[in-house]
Design a protein around this motif. Structure first.
Motif, PDB file in Angstrom:
ATOM      1  N   ALA A 156       0.824  -1.209   0.000  1.00 17.95           N
ATOM      2  CA  ALA A 156       0.000   0.000   0.000  1.00 17.95           C
ATOM      3  C   ALA A 156       0.857   1.258   0.000  1.00 17.95           C
ATOM      4  O   ALA A 156       0.580   2.219  -0.735  1.00 17.95           O
ATOM      5  N   GLN A 157       1.896   1.271   0.803  1.00 13.75           N
ATOM      6  CA  GLN A 157       2.780   2.440   0.843  1.00 13.75           C
ATOM      7  C   GLN A 157       3.474   2.648  -0.495  1.00 13.75           C
ATOM      8  O   GLN A 157       3.613   3.780  -0.969  1.00 13.75           O
ATOM      9  N   TRP A 158       3.913   1.558  -1.109  1.00 13.70           N
ATOM     10  CA  TRP A 158       4.653   1.674  -2.373  1.00 13.70           C
ATOM     11  C   TRP A 158       3.737   2.155  -3.484  1.00 13.70           C
ATOM     12  O   TRP A 158       4.115   3.025  -4.290  1.00 13.70           O
ATOM     13  N   ALA A 159       2.516   1.625  -3.547  1.00 11.52           N
ATOM     14  CA  ALA A 159       1.567   2.067  -4.565  1.00 11.52           C
ATOM     15  C   ALA A 159       1.220   3.542  -4.372  1.00 11.52           C
ATOM     16  O   ALA A 159       1.098   4.306  -5.349  1.00 11.52           O
ATOM     17  N   ASN A 160       1.070   3.973  -3.135  1.00 11.32           N
ATOM     18  CA  ASN A 160       0.834   5.388  -2.836  1.00 11.32           C
ATOM     19  C   ASN A 160       2.020   6.228  -3.296  1.00 11.32           C
ATOM     20  O   ASN A 160       1.855   7.275  -3.940  1.00 11.32           O
ATOM     21  N   HIS A 161       3.220   5.756  -2.996  1.00  8.63           N
ATOM     22  CA  HIS A 161       4.452   6.450  -3.406  1.00  8.63           C
ATOM     23  C   HIS A 161       4.517   6.626  -4.919  1.00  8.63           C
ATOM     24  O   HIS A 161       5.041   7.633  -5.420  1.00  8.63           O
ATOM     25  N   LEU A 162       3.950   5.672  -5.652  1.00 10.51           N
ATOM     26  CA  LEU A 162       3.959   5.723  -7.118  1.00 10.51           C
ATOM     27  C   LEU A 162       2.830   6.577  -7.690  1.00 10.51           C
ATOM     28  O   LEU A 162       2.711   6.719  -8.897  1.00 10.51           O
ATOM     29  N   GLY A 163       1.991   7.140  -6.808  1.00  8.75           N
ATOM     30  CA  GLY A 163       0.972   8.076  -7.256  1.00  8.75           C
ATOM     31  C   GLY A 163      -0.414   7.508  -7.445  1.00  8.75           C
ATOM     32  O   GLY A 163      -1.288   8.178  -8.006  1.00  8.75           O
ATOM     33  N   ALA A 164      -0.644   6.279  -6.980  1.00  3.94           N
ATOM     34  CA  ALA A 164      -1.961   5.658  -7.127  1.00  3.94           C
ATOM     35  C   ALA A 164      -2.881   6.048  -5.977  1.00  3.94           C
ATOM     36  O   ALA A 164      -2.428   6.424  -4.893  1.00  3.94           O
ATOM     37  N   THR A 165      -4.180   5.944  -6.227  1.00 11.27           N
ATOM     38  CA  THR A 165      -5.170   5.998  -5.150  1.00 11.27           C
ATOM     39  C   THR A 165      -5.307   4.576  -4.623  1.00 11.27           C
ATOM     40  O   THR A 165      -5.607   3.654  -5.373  1.00 11.27           O
ATOM     41  N   GLN A 181      -2.822   4.880   7.967  1.00  8.86           N
ATOM     42  CA  GLN A 181      -1.565   5.549   8.307  1.00  8.86           C
ATOM     43  C   GLN A 181      -0.406   5.083   7.434  1.00  8.86           C
ATOM     44  O   GLN A 181       0.682   5.653   7.502  1.00  8.86           O
ATOM     45  N   ASN A 182      -0.648   4.055   6.641  1.00  8.77           N
ATOM     46  CA  ASN A 182       0.436   3.454   5.858  1.00  8.77           C
ATOM     47  C   ASN A 182       0.055   3.264   4.396  1.00  8.77           C
ATOM     48  O   ASN A 182       0.118   2.160   3.849  1.00  8.77           O
ATOM     49  N   GLY A 183      -0.330   4.368   3.766  1.00  9.10           N
ATOM     50  CA  GLY A 183      -0.475   4.365   2.318  1.00  9.10           C
ATOM     51  C   GLY A 183      -1.874   4.328   1.771  1.00  9.10           C
ATOM     52  O   GLY A 183      -2.098   4.726   0.621  1.00  9.10           O
ATOM     53  N   CYS A 184      -2.842   3.837   2.530  1.00  4.08           N
ATOM     54  CA  CYS A 184      -4.198   3.720   2.001  1.00  4.08           C
ATOM     55  C   CYS A 184      -4.961   5.039   2.114  1.00  4.08           C
ATOM     56  O   CYS A 184      -4.928   5.701   3.151  1.00  4.08           O
ATOM     57  N   VAL A 290       8.627   3.971   2.214  1.00  6.46           N
ATOM     58  CA  VAL A 290       8.034   2.736   2.713  1.00  6.46           C
ATOM     59  C   VAL A 290       8.650   2.439   4.076  1.00  6.46           C
ATOM     60  O   VAL A 290       9.878   2.383   4.207  1.00  6.46           O
ATOM     61  N   LYS A 291       7.812   2.283   5.076  1.00  6.78           N
ATOM     62  CA  LYS A 291       8.277   1.963   6.420  1.00  6.78           C
ATOM     63  C   LYS A 291       7.932   0.510   6.736  1.00  6.78           C
ATOM     64  O   LYS A 291       6.823   0.056   6.469  1.00  6.78           O
ATOM     65  N   ILE A 292       8.899  -0.206   7.303  1.00  8.99           N
ATOM     66  CA  ILE A 292       8.710  -1.613   7.636  1.00  8.99           C
ATOM     67  C   ILE A 292       8.278  -1.712   9.096  1.00  8.99           C
ATOM     68  O   ILE A 292       9.017  -1.319   9.996  1.00  8.99           O
ATOM     69  N   ARG A 293       7.087  -2.217   9.321  1.00  6.64           N
ATOM     70  CA  ARG A 293       6.556  -2.346  10.673  1.00  6.64           C
ATOM     71  C   ARG A 293       6.764  -3.775  11.164  1.00  6.64           C
ATOM     72  O   ARG A 293       6.397  -4.731  10.487  1.00  6.64           O
ATOM     73  N   THR A 294       7.338  -3.895  12.360  1.00  9.67           N
ATOM     74  CA  THR A 294       7.559  -5.201  12.969  1.00  9.67           C
ATOM     75  C   THR A 294       6.570  -5.404  14.100  1.00  9.67           C
ATOM     76  O   THR A 294       6.515  -4.607  15.043  1.00  9.67           O
TER      77      THR A 294
END
Length: 323
Positions: A156-165, A181-184, A290-294
């Motif tokens: 989700a974060q990566w797709a947001n970064h690429l400009g997608a909804t 909070q993470n791209g959506c 992109v943040k990696i959540r553990t």
């Protein structure tokens, strides 16, 4: 050394923490002292006998990170002491693992072993999904199922970064908030709402350019109804079970849809692709795009508990084992 092996297929109880011989690297291989190992649904598939046919007993785990302890013949890219991460190599649930040099990469000094181990398989999966399987472009609409899961959060974060909804689905209020909070841009709680109806409402009836599905059986049929004409349904996981057969005639009726089920191995078939894809992954992580959540870091001996938590689908983010 200590490792977690299975001697038979079954539930988490078949994961046995035991002592085994230290392996030696052969030609084209390196020996890695694992500092962290990622836990993934593919490990559950291997444990249960779904998808994989393994020679038993075997050590599970397909992604890890640590230092190179030894190199085999014909290895030029790595030296003893190098910090590396790897994937597509069964055997990460151990203090030491022999890894084909083909699937290993150097990791930047700013990247922790835990982050590297939590992001190799899941992050490279997200990378091929948005950059190769269906190349996400600005202005497109993307649906990500399980948007608060290990792959989903990255995707989700990566797709947001690429400009997608980005529209996500999640199964609890907590997960909905995390996905937002993470791209959506929009998240549907599929336990409370009809995700197909909500997607059609959000897109004003136009549907999505692509649906990324790591859930499988429970959402596959509805996913086809979330797409616009000539849209893509990309199934890359089966957390709820394998997808039921799809009638090709339905794809015509629903708008000449495309359906594919890709796997990471073929996207890493060439050494240049392993390096380039990993570098692109590390770049978006280090830039904070992109943040990696553990979700949790557990000792290696608690691998069975890690599997229980992951299989419950109640976790948020990734689980890492520390040998």
């Amino acid at each position: 050394m200590k490792a977690v092996r299975i001697h038979r297929h079954g539930g988490p109880e078949v994961l046995i923490y035991e002592e085994i011989e230290v392996p030696k690297p052969g030609p084209g291989e390196i020996l890695v002292r694992n500092r962290a190992a990622g836990v993934n649904f593919t490990d559950i598939y291997a444990r249960t006998g779904f998808l994989y046919e393994l020679d038993l007993p075997t050590v599970l785990g397909k992604e890890g990170a640590g230092e190179v302890l030894a190199v085999g013949d014909a290895v030029a890219e790595f030296a003893v002491g190098d910090r590396v991460a790897y994937t597509e190599t069964m055997g990460a649930y151990a203090e030491q693992t022999v890894v084909p040099a083909h699937y290993a990469v150097h990791i930047p000094a700013a990247l922790s072993y835990e982050t590297a181990a939590a992001s190799m398989l899941k992050g490279l999966t997200a990378q091929y999904l948005v950059r190769h399987t269906f190349r996400v472009e600005p202005g497109q609409t993307v649906l990500v199922h399980a948007a608060a899961g290990g792959v989903g959060l990255i995707l989700a974060q990566w797709a947001n970064h690429l400009g997608a909804t980005v529209i996500g689905t999640a199964g609890s209020a907590e997960k909905v908030e995390l996905a937002l909070q993470n791209g959506c841009h929009h998240v549907v709680n599929y336990r409370e709402e009809d995700f197909v109806a909500k997607v059609q409402e959000i897109t004003k009836g136009e549907g999505c350019h692509v649906v990324y599905d790591g859930v499988g059986k429970n959402v596959a049929k509805g996913s086809l109804d979330c797409q616009r004409p000539r849209g893509y349904y990309v199934n890359f996981g089966w957390a709820s079970g394998p997808v039921d057969p799809i009638d090709p005639m339905d794809l015509i009726r629903k708008g000449s849809l495309y359906v594919t089920s890709p796997g990471l191995t073929l996207y890493l078939a060439k050494r240049d692709d392993v390096v380039a894809n990993a570098h692109e992954l590390f770049d978006v992580i280090l830039s904070a795009s992109v943040k990696i959540r553990t979700h949790a870091i557990l000792p290696l001996m608690e691998a069975a508990e890690a599997h229980r938590q992951l299989q419950s689908r109640g976790i948020i983010g990734s689980i890492v084992l520390r040998p």
